[in-house]
Design an enzyme around this catalytic site. Structure first.
Site, PDB file in Angstrom:
ATOM      1  N   LYS A  77      -1.340  -3.258   0.405  1.00  0.00           N
ATOM      2  CA  LYS A  77      -2.699  -3.155  -0.127  1.00  0.00           C
ATOM      3  C   LYS A  77      -3.222  -4.551  -0.429  1.00  0.00           C
ATOM      4  O   LYS A  77      -2.502  -5.381  -0.989  1.00  0.00           O
ATOM      5  CB  LYS A  77      -2.668  -2.301  -1.394  1.00  0.00           C
ATOM      6  N   SER A 152      -7.320   4.438  -5.176  1.00  0.00           N
ATOM      7  CA  SER A 152      -7.919   3.323  -4.469  1.00  0.00           C
ATOM      8  C   SER A 152      -7.077   2.803  -3.297  1.00  0.00           C
ATOM      9  O   SER A 152      -7.548   1.997  -2.496  1.00  0.00           O
ATOM     10  CB  SER A 152      -8.141   2.160  -5.447  1.00  0.00           C
ATOM     11  N   SER A 176      -3.852   6.011  -8.115  1.00  0.00           N
ATOM     12  CA  SER A 176      -4.246   5.393  -6.841  1.00  0.00           C
ATOM     13  C   SER A 176      -3.157   5.339  -5.785  1.00  0.00           C
ATOM     14  O   SER A 176      -3.420   4.929  -4.656  1.00  0.00           O
ATOM     15  CB  SER A 176      -4.782   3.982  -7.093  1.00  0.00           C
TER      16      SER A 176
END
EC number: 6.3.5.7
Length: 476
Positions: A77, A152, A176
């Site tokens: 990420k 997210s 997330s």
């Protein structure tokens, strides 16, 4: 979306059963075929990954045996830093920034022989539940391209689901990792706070943020967690609690385990198809020998407001550092320092980030601190005590991961409250500091994945993974 290949397991790559370069080429092939639609990767290191894979393949069997992730292609990420690689946090404000250091969790995977493929899209500064808040466009769910992948860490979940990586790293501040794992039909693990170093993580809310893995299987997720977990002197919140072998008891089954089912997680607002899949899986676990007990977590209704007070307060402080002075975007027309700060932040931050900074600044301001922030911290303690009491009676807790399957792109974009409620079952674990995971447990009538959430005591990821392995076995 149809996938042409099934990626090898970590074990198959690590042992040389599948060559590292072959595994990498499968991932790159999937990226070339699908990333244009899915938008999971923001940047790739093709040359570096290729050289790394060839190096791993050239090692002797004895040398390769020392590398627990030898040759495994992975993505991260883009809130985790790698020296010299772009780090955007999916925000315009970090345009052009290349950090001089590498996140500990990433470095541990590299040191273990893993092959870094690239960096993955996410909600801007990890703020969002749908991956629609990225400055570089939304990520689409590989299982249904008109649906969100969750947020997210949507890019991290989508990359695994679309066979663009054997495993990925994401972060979880209020769900997330677990919610995208549920939406995309993959495994996602939330480690206990302090179990995995946060050094090199671009922070959202420092008392809530965790780094954890996504993978196709519970075993692969357990192997990644075993590599990235452990004390790090670079992170003051890192724990020195010893790290066990997370694969040792994976196949022990659930016979004799006490599993708690909290009534508050099966109340109004839960999609009937999610309820059916999760309750059906719980009954399968009971049939496999688990003792299933009803429990109560009475302060759950206060979790969402508590989370959004604490998380936004911490975000407003953490994001104050992005001002255009040292790195990233700088407003070109500003003629005073104050104007540069104001214009840079106005140009660089998206609407959701601005909303959360404003809310966080408000709850920390004079006259409101006691009414909101202090009270939220008191409720956080009550939520943690709920879990402590529950874990006196049970070994793990099982719930839905999310109240619905993946919703349509744009469906909740104009309704922040509805979007925030997508995290209603996940924020509690972050507030309490405990560990958890989401494991696929079925599909809706439309074929959308549904995940079951497993929550465990502090530093008892082994039991969470053991239950997750049992769930996975029941789906076969």
């Amino acid at each position: 979306m149809e996938f042409q290949t099934t990626l090898p397991s970590i074990r198959a790559v690590r042992t040389g059963e599948v060559r590292a370069e072959a595994a990498l080429q499968e991932c790159l092939g999937a990226i070339d075929a699908h990333n244009g639609e899915v938008n999971a990767y923001l940047s790739l290191d093709r040359d570096g990954a290729g050289a790394r894979a060839r190096h791993i393949d050239a090692l002797s069997r004895e040398e390769r045996a020392k590398l627990p992730m030898g040759g495994v292609p992975f993505g991260i990420k883009d809130v985790l830093t790698v020296e010299g690689m772009p780090a955007t946090a999916s925000s315009k404000i970090l345009e052009g920034y290349r950090p001089p250091y590498t996140a500990t969790a990433v470095q541990r995977l590299i040191d273990a022989g893993a092959v870094l493929v690239g960096k993955l899209n996410c909600d801007e500064f990890a703020m969002g539940s749908s991956n629609e808040n990225s400055a570089y466009g939304p990520v689409k769910n590989p299982r249904a391209l008109d649906r969100v992948p969750g947020g997210s860490s949507g890019g991290s979940a989508a990359a695994v689901a679309a066979n663009m990586a054997v495993a990925t790293l994401g972060t979880d501040t209020g769900g997330s990792i677990r919610q995208p794992a549920s939406f995309c039909g993959v495994v996602g693990v939330l480690p206990t706070y302090g179990r995995v170093s946060r050094y090199g993580l671009i922070a959202f809310a420092s008392s809530l943020d965790r780094v954890g893995p996504f993978a196709h299987t519970v075993r692969d997720a357990a192997e990644v967690l075993g590599v990235i977990a452990g004390h790090d002197p670079m992170d003051a919140t890192s724990s020195s609690v010893p790290v066990p072998d997370y694969t040792e008891k994976l196949d022990a089954g659930v016979k004799g385990l006490r599993l708690g089912v909290p009534a508050e997680y099966f109340a109004e607002g839960l999609d009937p198809e999610v309820k059916r899949a999760v309750e059906g899986t719980i009954e399968q676990l009971r049939a496999a020998g688990a003792e299933v007990k009803p429990i109560s977590l009475p302060h759950t209704p206060y979790a969402i407001p508590t989370y959004y007070v604490i998380a936004t307060a911490e975000a407003s402080a953490n994001l104050a550092r992005f001002d255009g002075v040292r790195y990233g975007l700088r407003a070109p027309e500003a003629n005073t320092l104050a104007a540069m700060y104001r214009q840079t932040r106005d140009l660089g931050f998206g609407a959701e980030v601005k909303r959360r900074i404003l809310l966080g600044t408000y709850v920390l301001s004079a006259g409101y601190y006691d009414a909101y922030y202090k009270k939220a911290q008191q409720v956080r303690r009550l939520l943690a005590q709920d879990f402590l009491r529950a874990f006196e009676e049970v070994d793990a807790i099982v719930t839905p991961t999310a109240p619905t399957p993946a919703f349509k792109l744009g469906e909740k974009s104009d309704d922040p409250l509805s979007m925030y409620l997508a995290d209603i079952y996940t924020v509690t674990a972050n507030l309490a500091g405990i560990c958890g995971a989401s494991v696929p447990c079925g599909t809706s009538r439309e074929g959308l994945p549904i995940g079951i959430q497993i929550l465990g005591r502090h530093f008892d990821e082994a039991t969470v993974l053991r239950v997750g392995q049992a769930v996975e076995s029941l789906q076969k």
